[in-house]
Design a protein around this motif. Structure first.
Motif, PDB file in Angstrom:
ATOM      1  N   VAL A  80      -1.770  -9.468  62.688  1.00  0.00           N
ATOM      2  CA  VAL A  80      -2.326  -8.848  61.418  1.00  0.00           C
ATOM      3  C   VAL A  80      -1.808  -7.567  61.338  1.00  0.00           C
ATOM      4  CG1 VAL A  80      -3.933  -9.228  59.069  1.00  0.00           C
ATOM      5  CG2 VAL A  80      -3.749 -10.988  61.138  1.00  0.00           C
ATOM      6  N   ILE A  81      -2.533  -6.283  62.347  1.00  0.00           N
ATOM      7  CA  ILE A  81      -2.631  -5.283  61.698  1.00  0.00           C
ATOM      8  C   ILE A  81      -1.078  -4.944  61.773  1.00  0.00           C
ATOM      9  CG2 ILE A  81      -3.055  -2.785  62.859  1.00  0.00           C
ATOM     10  CD1 ILE A  81      -6.126  -3.737  63.348  1.00  0.00           C
ATOM     11  N   CYS A  82      -0.105  -5.466  63.022  1.00  0.00           N
ATOM     12  CA  CYS A  82       1.016  -4.621  63.842  1.00  0.00           C
ATOM     13  C   CYS A  82       1.867  -5.648  61.962  1.00  0.00           C
ATOM     14  CB  CYS A  82       1.361  -5.986  64.868  1.00  0.00           C
ATOM     15  SG  CYS A  82       0.667  -4.582  66.125  1.00  0.00           S
ATOM     16  N   ASN A  83       1.421  -6.768  61.733  1.00  0.00           N
ATOM     17  CA  ASN A  83       2.483  -7.038  60.590  1.00  0.00           C
ATOM     18  C   ASN A  83       1.816  -6.498  59.165  1.00  0.00           C
ATOM     19  OD1 ASN A  83       4.514  -8.470  61.724  1.00  0.00           O
ATOM     20  ND2 ASN A  83       3.031  -9.517  63.283  1.00  0.00           N
ATOM     21  N   ILE A  84       1.057  -5.668  58.606  1.00  0.00           N
ATOM     22  CA  ILE A  84       0.640  -5.061  57.970  1.00  0.00           C
ATOM     23  C   ILE A  84       1.713  -5.253  57.022  1.00  0.00           C
ATOM     24  CG2 ILE A  84       0.210  -3.096  58.360  1.00  0.00           C
ATOM     25  CD1 ILE A  84      -2.630  -5.708  56.929  1.00  0.00           C
ATOM     26  N   ILE A  85       2.438  -4.304  57.144  1.00  0.00           N
ATOM     27  CA  ILE A  85       2.937  -4.176  56.265  1.00  0.00           C
ATOM     28  C   ILE A  85       3.826  -5.710  55.511  1.00  0.00           C
ATOM     29  CG2 ILE A  85       5.462  -2.975  55.601  1.00  0.00           C
ATOM     30  CD1 ILE A  85       4.537  -1.256  57.867  1.00  0.00           C
ATOM     31  N   GLY A  86       4.431  -6.052  56.058  1.00  0.00           N
ATOM     32  CA  GLY A  86       5.366  -7.800  55.293  1.00  0.00           C
ATOM     33  C   GLY A  86       3.629  -8.462  54.828  1.00  0.00           C
ATOM     34  N   PHE A  91       2.008 -10.279  49.636  1.00  0.00           N
ATOM     35  CA  PHE A  91       0.575 -10.539  48.364  1.00  0.00           C
ATOM     36  C   PHE A  91       1.411  -9.439  46.914  1.00  0.00           C
ATOM     37  CE2 PHE A  91      -1.320 -11.635  51.915  1.00  0.00           C
ATOM     38  CZ  PHE A  91      -2.218 -12.806  51.367  1.00  0.00           C
ATOM     39  N   GLY A  92       1.973  -8.640  47.446  1.00  0.00           N
ATOM     40  CA  GLY A  92       2.306  -7.379  46.684  1.00  0.00           C
ATOM     41  C   GLY A  92       3.636  -7.780  45.983  1.00  0.00           C
ATOM     42  N   GLU A  93       4.496  -8.129  46.107  1.00  0.00           N
ATOM     43  CA  GLU A  93       6.113  -8.147  46.008  1.00  0.00           C
ATOM     44  C   GLU A  93       6.541  -9.568  45.339  1.00  0.00           C
ATOM     45  OE1 GLU A  93      10.036  -6.728  45.660  1.00  0.00           O
ATOM     46  OE2 GLU A  93       8.325  -5.816  46.667  1.00  0.00           O
ATOM     47  N   THR A  98      10.628 -15.653  46.836  1.00  0.00           N
ATOM     48  CA  THR A  98      11.689 -16.489  46.227  1.00  0.00           C
ATOM     49  C   THR A  98      13.122 -15.832  46.535  1.00  0.00           C
ATOM     50  OG1 THR A  98      11.695 -15.576  44.446  1.00  0.00           O
ATOM     51  CG2 THR A  98      10.761 -17.477  44.695  1.00  0.00           C
ATOM     52  N   GLY A  99      12.855 -14.959  47.167  1.00  0.00           N
ATOM     53  CA  GLY A  99      14.359 -14.180  47.720  1.00  0.00           C
ATOM     54  C   GLY A  99      14.550 -14.522  49.107  1.00  0.00           C
ATOM     55  N   ASN A 100      14.692 -13.585  50.218  1.00  0.00           N
ATOM     56  CA  ASN A 100      15.613 -13.413  51.707  1.00  0.00           C
ATOM     57  C   ASN A 100      14.289 -12.575  52.255  1.00  0.00           C
ATOM     58  OD1 ASN A 100      17.623 -15.287  51.900  1.00  0.00           O
ATOM     59  ND2 ASN A 100      18.659 -14.194  51.079  1.00  0.00           N
ATOM     60  N   LEU A 101      13.084 -11.952  51.736  1.00  0.00           N
ATOM     61  CA  LEU A 101      13.133 -11.072  52.303  1.00  0.00           C
ATOM     62  C   LEU A 101      11.459 -11.601  53.637  1.00  0.00           C
ATOM     63  CD1 LEU A 101      12.195  -7.576  52.356  1.00  0.00           C
ATOM     64  CD2 LEU A 101      10.380  -7.918  50.193  1.00  0.00           C
ATOM     65  N   TRP A 102      11.254 -12.648  52.438  1.00  0.00           N
ATOM     66  CA  TRP A 102       9.468 -13.789  53.820  1.00  0.00           C
ATOM     67  C   TRP A 102      10.596 -14.119  55.515  1.00  0.00           C
ATOM     68  CZ3 TRP A 102       9.464 -18.746  55.582  1.00  0.00           C
ATOM     69  CH2 TRP A 102      11.203 -19.319  54.823  1.00  0.00           C
ATOM     70  N   LYS A 103      12.063 -14.560  54.955  1.00  0.00           N
ATOM     71  CA  LYS A 103      12.631 -14.934  56.165  1.00  0.00           C
ATOM     72  C   LYS A 103      12.698 -14.041  57.165  1.00  0.00           C
ATOM     73  CE  LYS A 103      15.542 -18.205  53.122  1.00  0.00           C
ATOM     74  NZ  LYS A 103      16.660 -18.184  52.525  1.00  0.00           N
ATOM     75  N   LEU A 104      13.369 -12.492  56.510  1.00  0.00           N
ATOM     76  CA  LEU A 104      13.540 -11.525  57.096  1.00  0.00           C
ATOM     77  C   LEU A 104      11.947 -11.202  57.834  1.00  0.00           C
ATOM     78  CD1 LEU A 104      16.281  -9.472  55.615  1.00  0.00           C
ATOM     79  CD2 LEU A 104      16.247 -10.579  57.417  1.00  0.00           C
ATOM     80  N   PHE A 105      11.306 -10.917  57.336  1.00  0.00           N
ATOM     81  CA  PHE A 105       9.808 -10.168  57.918  1.00  0.00           C
ATOM     82  C   PHE A 105       8.510 -11.937  59.055  1.00  0.00           C
ATOM     83  CE2 PHE A 105       8.594  -7.063  54.534  1.00  0.00           C
ATOM     84  CZ  PHE A 105       8.416  -6.168  55.648  1.00  0.00           C
ATOM     85  N   SER A 106       9.588 -12.999  58.820  1.00  0.00           N
ATOM     86  CA  SER A 106       9.121 -14.531  59.193  1.00  0.00           C
ATOM     87  C   SER A 106       9.704 -14.703  60.814  1.00  0.00           C
ATOM     88  CB  SER A 106       9.096 -15.640  58.359  1.00  0.00           C
ATOM     89  OG  SER A 106      10.723 -15.520  58.877  1.00  0.00           O
TER      90      SER A 106
END
Length: 128
Positions: A80-86, A91-93, A98-106
């Motif tokens: 959780v801490i290592c991935n806190i930015i994603g 939650f903030g974006e 709906t975009g591809n950002l979640w695929k990249l962070f996942s």
């Protein structure tokens, strides 16, 4: 600082501090990699993003492995801490899912979970 002092410092740091340091280093590497690869006009933006986030995921996954190997009881907060930015981006974006950002962070999230599980198993085996 010489290598012995750095190793000593890392060996006495708690798991949450190591995970937070990983967050900062992985994010800086992500931004630098994207910036450097973005300078090559022959690379598409998709290639730049994919490569940058794969490197980011490998860093966070490897760090989760080594931290969880040393501190197997920290399995619940290290990824959780290592991935806190994603996670904060999710939650903030507004258009995160709906975009591809979640695929990249996942990719980083998945590699972190795999690294954490492997680290727990290796850490328990080492301690027994």
């Amino acid at each position: 600082m010489d290598k012995k002092k750095i190793r000593l410092l890392i060996s006495i740091m708690p798991s949450w501090a190591l995970a937070f340091g990983t967050t900062i280093i992985a994010y800086l590497v992500l931004m630098l990699t994207a910036r450097i690869l973005g300078e090559f006009k022959s690379l598409s933006s998709t290639t730049v993003n994919l490569t940058s986030f794969i490197i980011y995921g490998i860093i966070t996954g490897a760090a989760c492995f080594f931290i969880s190997k040393r501190y197997p009881q920290s399995w619940w907060h290290v990824p959780v801490i290592c991935n806190i930015i994603g996670i904060t981006s999710a939650f903030g974006e507004p258009g995160f899912f709906t975009g591809n950002l979640w695929k990249l962070f996942s990719t980083g999230w998945i590699l972190s979970v795999i690294g954490t599980i492997a680290g727990i198993l290796a850490g328990r085996k080492r301690n027994s």
